[in-house]
Design an enzyme around this catalytic site. Structure first.
Site, PDB file in Angstrom:
ATOM      1  N   GLU A  99      68.191  89.673  36.495  1.00 19.77           N
ATOM      2  CA  GLU A  99      67.171  90.084  37.459  1.00 19.77           C
ATOM      3  C   GLU A  99      67.268  91.577  37.726  1.00 19.77           C
ATOM      4  O   GLU A  99      68.355  92.144  37.688  1.00 19.77           O
ATOM      5  CB  GLU A  99      67.417  89.391  38.800  1.00 19.77           C
ATOM      6  CG  GLU A  99      67.267  87.905  38.733  1.00 19.77           C
ATOM      7  CD  GLU A  99      67.562  87.264  40.082  1.00 19.77           C
ATOM      8  OE1 GLU A  99      67.898  87.986  41.043  1.00 19.77           O
ATOM      9  OE2 GLU A  99      67.459  86.043  40.164  1.00 19.77           O
ATOM     10  N   CYS A 133      66.914  98.255  41.701  1.00 26.10           N
ATOM     11  CA  CYS A 133      68.208  97.594  41.884  1.00 26.10           C
ATOM     12  C   CYS A 133      68.579  97.008  40.521  1.00 26.10           C
ATOM     13  O   CYS A 133      67.868  96.150  39.988  1.00 26.10           O
ATOM     14  CB  CYS A 133      68.087  96.517  42.954  1.00 26.10           C
ATOM     15  SG  CYS A 133      69.613  95.620  43.218  1.00 26.10           S
ATOM     16  N   CYS A 166      78.405  86.423  37.508  1.00 27.17           N
ATOM     17  CA  CYS A 166      79.450  87.218  38.155  1.00 27.17           C
ATOM     18  C   CYS A 166      80.666  86.343  38.397  1.00 27.17           C
ATOM     19  O   CYS A 166      80.537  85.181  38.784  1.00 27.17           O
ATOM     20  CB  CYS A 166      78.943  87.780  39.479  1.00 27.17           C
ATOM     21  SG  CYS A 166      80.140  88.859  40.290  1.00 27.17           S
ATOM     22  N   CYS A 193      81.172  85.407  45.444  1.00 27.84           N
ATOM     23  CA  CYS A 193      81.002  85.564  46.897  1.00 27.84           C
ATOM     24  C   CYS A 193      80.229  84.369  47.466  1.00 27.84           C
ATOM     25  O   CYS A 193      79.279  83.888  46.844  1.00 27.84           O
ATOM     26  CB  CYS A 193      80.257  86.864  47.200  1.00 27.84           C
ATOM     27  SG  CYS A 193      81.154  88.321  46.643  1.00 27.84           S
ATOM     28  N   CYS A 235      76.252  84.396  47.768  1.00 26.46           N
ATOM     29  CA  CYS A 235      75.494  84.978  46.658  1.00 26.46           C
ATOM     30  C   CYS A 235      75.090  83.937  45.623  1.00 26.46           C
ATOM     31  O   CYS A 235      75.938  83.193  45.114  1.00 26.46           O
ATOM     32  CB  CYS A 235      76.351  86.060  46.017  1.00 26.46           C
ATOM     33  SG  CYS A 235      75.611  86.740  44.536  1.00 26.46           S
ATOM     34  N   LEU A 268      81.725  94.993  52.635  1.00 32.21           N
ATOM     35  CA  LEU A 268      82.889  94.659  53.471  1.00 32.21           C
ATOM     36  C   LEU A 268      82.742  93.245  54.043  1.00 32.21           C
ATOM     37  O   LEU A 268      83.571  92.392  53.852  1.00 32.21           O
ATOM     38  CB  LEU A 268      82.973  95.701  54.583  1.00 32.21           C
ATOM     39  CG  LEU A 268      84.304  95.930  55.226  1.00 32.21           C
ATOM     40  CD1 LEU A 268      85.392  96.198  54.200  1.00 32.21           C
ATOM     41  CD2 LEU A 268      84.182  97.110  56.185  1.00 32.21           C
ATOM     42  N   HIS A 269      81.714  93.031  54.789  1.00 26.70           N
ATOM     43  CA  HIS A 269      81.283  91.728  55.317  1.00 26.70           C
ATOM     44  C   HIS A 269      82.211  91.081  56.344  1.00 26.70           C
ATOM     45  O   HIS A 269      81.772  90.229  57.100  1.00 26.70           O
ATOM     46  CB  HIS A 269      80.971  90.731  54.194  1.00 26.70           C
ATOM     47  CG  HIS A 269      79.947  91.241  53.227  1.00 26.70           C
ATOM     48  ND1 HIS A 269      78.863  91.987  53.636  1.00 26.70           N
ATOM     49  CD2 HIS A 269      79.846  91.148  51.881  1.00 26.70           C
ATOM     50  CE1 HIS A 269      78.142  92.319  52.574  1.00 26.70           C
ATOM     51  NE2 HIS A 269      78.718  91.836  51.512  1.00 26.70           N
ATOM     52  N   CYS A 307      69.931  88.389  45.373  1.00 29.79           N
ATOM     53  CA  CYS A 307      70.350  88.517  43.983  1.00 29.79           C
ATOM     54  C   CYS A 307      70.715  87.158  43.392  1.00 29.79           C
ATOM     55  O   CYS A 307      71.484  86.402  43.960  1.00 29.79           O
ATOM     56  CB  CYS A 307      71.527  89.491  43.989  1.00 29.79           C
ATOM     57  SG  CYS A 307      72.798  89.248  42.821  1.00 29.79           S
TER      58      CYS A 307
HETATM   59  S1  SF4 Z   1      77.669  89.592  45.766  1.00 26.81           S
HETATM   60 FE1  SF4 Z   1      77.271  88.250  44.000  1.00 26.81          FE
HETATM   61  S2  SF4 Z   1      76.986  89.609  42.261  1.00 26.81           S
HETATM   62 FE2  SF4 Z   1      77.946  90.815  43.907  1.00 26.81          FE
HETATM   63  S3  SF4 Z   1      80.167  90.657  43.508  1.00 26.81           S
HETATM   64 FE3  SF4 Z   1      79.663  88.978  44.924  1.00 26.81          FE
HETATM   65  S4  SF4 Z   1      79.228  87.204  43.579  1.00 26.81           S
HETATM   66 FE4  SF4 Z   1      79.159  89.056  42.303  1.00 26.81          FE
END
Ligand code: SF4
Length: 354
Positions: free
Chosen positions: A92, A110, A117, A121, A124, A225-226, A342
């Site tokens: 994407e 972007c 990945c 996370c 995500c 950071l989150h 994403c």
């Molecule tokens: S936000 Fe999604 S794409 Fe970005 S590092 Fe975390 S899992 Fe990977």
């Protein structure tokens, strides 16, 4: 004979190829400009290079434009593209247009750096699908070229002005290809996008943050950071177990000492973490950092169970940080009526194929 991907080649590499196949050096500049600046997608469009020279080049260089398999347009003008790569994988990328009154309009792409990945996370959609492979230099650059080509069909003067490496994948885990792509996208004979108009976003790959500081390509750095406590961040970003907050904060200090550049700390807010106690913990963690906090209301993703907090909760969160002397902004929401988070468009498309 092995072929190179044309879109991933620098002008110097094309000159070397010219010398090997007995063509004049200026052909390399012409080829580079057709591909990197004029954003053409086929050999036939390179009008000032004769058929026999194009033939000679194509024996050494492959040209694979990305194939657009889906496009979504938001009411605010944001366009999200799903591109198919040569091996059938999909990625994407997103184009966001910001009209400006005092200077030229900003057109930000972007960009993705990996297929899937490995970081995983919790918030995500890309992470939910796991890691497939790194993108090549040509595939990273190709996203910007093909979006440019696409938009120029409607607006021949269109230019991408800014890049954020925040699409699918962790950019710093595809470091060498990322830096080569950045260099190509910055070329004055190419798309000529200023280094200072590019931002790399990372979830905190500590050794690569330090490496980036030393290589110092003059691009911006954003750190996702989150959360301000390791136990919470371990759940959101599994890489935190390998590089906990203490190490990440040290790396950020080192980065700003070497580069003198301010880091943007990204904090996704959900109904769970948008609390004053979290904001206070964040202010303590970031004390002494040369940084800026960007608050992002999380995009709801099916399967993550996360919800966007209401604006009042966000405002209170920002106030706590500001009272502690921090610079804070809230990310302008873009494309909320399309699958903007994403990985969502790819998941949806792959789901339909099953
Ligand atoms: S936000 Fe999604 S794409 Fe970005 S590092 Fe975390 S899992 Fe990977």
């Amino acid at each position: 004979m092995e072929t190179r991907e044309l879109r991933g080649c620098s002008e110097d590499e094309l000159i070397e190829i010219c010398e090997k196949i007995g063509l004049k050096r200026f052909r390399a500049s012409q080829l580079f400009q057709w591909v990197q600046q004029k954003a053409v997608r086929t050999w036939e469009e390179m009008k000032n290079i004769g058929a026999s020279d194009r033939q000679a080049f194509s024996s050494r260089l492959s040209l694979y434009p990305l194939e657009k398999v889906r496009e979504q347009r938001s009411k605010d003008g944001t366009r999200k593209y799903l591109f198919r790569l040569d091996d059938g994988e999909t990625i994407e990328c997103v184009l966001m247009d910001y009209a400006r009154t005092r200077s030229r309009d900003r057109h930000t792409v972007c960009v993705s750096t990996q297929v899937g990945c490995a970081v995983g996370c919790a918030f995500c959609a890309t992470g939910l699908e796991g890691f497939r492979r790194n993108l090549t230099v040509a595939e990273i650059v190709g996203q910007v070229i093909d979006i440019t080509h696409e938009v120029r069909q409607e607006d021949p003067d269109f230019q991408v002005t800014n890049l954020v490496f925040m699409g699918m994948g962790e950019p710093l885990l595809n470091y060498d290809h990322l830096l080569q792509a950045i260099h190509l996208l910055n070329q004055s004979k190419g798309l000529n996008i200023g280094m200072r108009r590019m931002t790399i976003s990372t979830c905190g790959v500590v050794p690569r943050i330090i490496q980036l500081a030393k290589d110092n390509p003059q691009v911006g750095l954003a750190v996702s950071l989150h959360a301000a406590q390791d136990d919470v961040r371990n759940e959101l970003i599994p890489m935190n177990r390998r590089y906990p907050l203490s190490q990440l904060m040290e790396a950020c200090q080192e980065y700003t000492e070497i580069t003198h550049r301010r880091i943007t700390f990204e904090v996704a807010l959900t109904t769970e973490n948008a609390r004053p106690e979290e904001a206070e913990a964040l202010a303590r963690l970031l004390k002494g950092q040369f940084g800026h906090v960007n608050l992002i209301p999380v995009n709801p993703v099916a399967g993550t169970g996360m919800e966007r907090p209401n604006p009042e909760l966000m405002r209170k969160f920002a106030q706590v940080l500001e009272d502690a002397g921090m610079s804070v902004s809230s990310r302008e929401e873009r494309g909320t009526d399309i699958d903007a988070a994403c990985g969502q468009l790819r998941r949806q498309w792959e789901g339909e194929l099953k």
